[in-house]
Write an enzyme that holds these catalytic residues in place. Structure first.
Site, PDB file in Angstrom:
ATOM      1  N   GLU A 243       0.834  -1.216   0.000  1.00 11.83           N
ATOM      2  CA  GLU A 243       0.000   0.000   0.000  1.00 11.83           C
ATOM      3  C   GLU A 243       0.867   1.263   0.000  1.00 11.83           C
ATOM      4  OE1 GLU A 243      -2.992  -0.049   3.107  1.00 11.83           O
ATOM      5  OE2 GLU A 243      -3.334  -2.195   2.895  1.00 11.83           O
TER       6      GLU A 243
HETATM    7  O1  9MR Z   1      -8.105   3.829   1.097  1.00 12.76           O
HETATM    8  C1  9MR Z   1      -9.149   3.243   1.846  1.00 12.76           C
HETATM    9  C2  9MR Z   1     -10.254   4.268   2.095  1.00 12.76           C
HETATM   10  O2  9MR Z   1     -10.876   4.628   0.887  1.00 12.76           O
HETATM   11  C3  9MR Z   1     -11.285   3.704   3.064  1.00 12.76           C
HETATM   12  O3  9MR Z   1     -12.212   4.716   3.424  1.00 12.76           O
HETATM   13  C4  9MR Z   1     -10.608   3.139   4.301  1.00 12.76           C
HETATM   14  C5  9MR Z   1     -11.623   2.427   5.194  1.00 12.76           C
HETATM   15  O4  9MR Z   1     -12.210   1.325   4.555  1.00 12.76           O
HETATM   16  O5  9MR Z   1      -9.613   2.203   3.951  1.00 12.76           O
HETATM   17  C6  9MR Z   1      -8.591   2.729   3.147  1.00 12.76           C
HETATM   18  O6  9MR Z   1      -7.661   1.725   2.868  1.00 12.76           O
HETATM   19  C7  9MR Z   1      -6.894   1.254   3.984  1.00 12.76           C
HETATM   20  C8  9MR Z   1      -6.587  -0.206   3.767  1.00 12.76           C
HETATM   21  O7  9MR Z   1      -7.760  -0.942   3.529  1.00 12.76           O
HETATM   22  C9  9MR Z   1      -5.833  -0.805   4.936  1.00 12.76           C
HETATM   23  N1  9MR Z   1      -4.655  -0.029   5.250  1.00 12.76           N
HETATM   24  C10 9MR Z   1      -4.857   1.419   5.390  1.00 12.76           C
HETATM   25  C11 9MR Z   1      -5.524   1.940   4.112  1.00 12.76           C
HETATM   26  C12 9MR Z   1      -5.530   3.449   4.050  1.00 12.76           C
HETATM   27  O8  9MR Z   1      -6.226   4.001   5.118  1.00 12.76           O
END
Ligand code: 9MR
Length: 321
Positions: A243
């Site tokens: 990520e």
């Molecule tokens: O980028 C994602 C965002 O759009 C969502 O609102 C959020 C909650 O579901 O999750 C974000 O993605 C996360 C990922 O699933 C896990 N690691 C942290 C990421 C960034 O916050």
């Protein structure tokens, strides 16, 4: 203005040889032609930013809506991209009915197992790797090394191993990962994970990979990043950067942009230099659709909101080459 843009020729994915270069994609942008063009041209792997999280799939008890996730999987297939599934179990985005099973062990156990079977089964054969569990570690490696969550509280620390066994039975060809943040460098949290992975490997738990999220503030790439990736791979698992993005304090400046490019280069190199680091996924690729969770920081992706490649793209290309 010179110096902010990119001069790349060709596309990043053309330079990714043994390793993949992926991006998290959002179904919100599927109507945006420029978005689709850059995504398909530059990347050869995809993760769903939200579309496979439990609460996004199971919108009410027993009712799974696959549409958005299916669209992303189809897009990846069209573009000949690997797909990383994200994620079966996370302490966020859990449906309310499952949240309400706090303290009810056997009921929750059944619901978790059914969920993994259902989702792994639905996408069987299309997923290169699954983040089986996401962010289950606590910050300091204390106690059983796991964070307090619905799962650890109600099911006990064995829930992680059980999730891996269930996922492996449901889709034996998918690589199964534990994914977390703050484990990129050597520290108490990554030490705890190291011990867990070692223990699981010894016990025959089907854990195949460690996913390091890598949401960095500029200037904060750990100096022992590559070394840390190497020590995990020496345990006999794959490692992936899952990520990546690099944010700086707004407003941006030429200096911040140059440092961002250096940081991207550093992170990619850490993976490229280790044989069992299989690929790097950036979390979003354009500032147009970018999840900012750190107030006052931003412009963290490789492409601007207007889809101009930043100098970071050049930096990444050099490393891939
Ligand atoms: O980028 C994602 C965002 O759009 C969502 O609102 C959020 C909650 O579901 O999750 C974000 O993605 C996360 C990922 O699933 C896990 N690691 C942290 C990421 C960034 O916050």
């Amino acid at each position: 203005m010179l110096g902010t843009g990119s001069s790349i020729e060709g596309h990043l994915r053309d330079h990714a040889k043994e390793k993949y270069i992926g991006a998290a994609a959002t179904s919100k942008a599927l109507g945006d032609e420029k978005y689709l063009e850059v995504l398909g041209q530059e990347f050869n792997a995809m993760s769903p930013e939200n579309e496979m999280k439990w609460g996004f799939l199971e919108t009410s008890k027993g009712n799974y809506e696959w549409d958005n996730a299916d669209k992303l999987v189809a897009l990846a297939e069209e573009n000949n991209m690997k797909f990383r599934g994200h994620t079966f179990l996370w302490h966020k985005r859990i449906p309310d009915y499952a949240m309400a099973l706090d303290g009810k062990k056997s009921e929750l156990q059944k619901v978790v197992k059914d969920h993994i079977n259902k989702v792994a089964g639905h996408f069987k054969g299309k997923i290169y790797a699954w983040d089986v569990v996401n962010e289950v570690l606590n910050q300091d490696g204390s106690g059983n090394k796991l964070r307090d969550s619905l799962f650890s509280r109600t099911l006990g620390s064995g829930f992680v191993e059980e999730a891996f066994h269930t996922a492996h039975a449901a889709d034996p060809n998918a690589k199964l990962y534990i994914n977390d943040y703050g484990i990129e460098g050597k520290n108490k949290k990554s030490d705890a994970l190291y011990e867990l992975v070692k223990e699981w490997k010894a016990k025959g738990v089907p854990v195949h990979g460690v996913g390091m999220q890598a949401h960095f503030r500029e200037g904060n790439i750990p100096t022992n990043y590559q070394h840390n990736i190497q020590r995990f791979s020496d345990l006999g698992v794959d490692v992936a950067i899952t990520e990546l993005n690099i944010r700086y304090k707004l407003p941006g400046s030429a200096d911040k942009k140059a440092k961002q490019a250096q940081d991207y280069s550093h992170a990619f190199s850490a993976c490229m230099n280790v044989e069992r680091c299989v690929g790097v996924t950036v979390w979003g690729f354009t500032d147009k659709y970018s999840n900012i969770f750190d107030q006052g920081y931003g412009e963290q992706e490789l492409w601007t909101a207007d889809f101009e490649p930043k100098s970071s793209v050049d930096a990444v290309e050099k490393v891939l080459k």
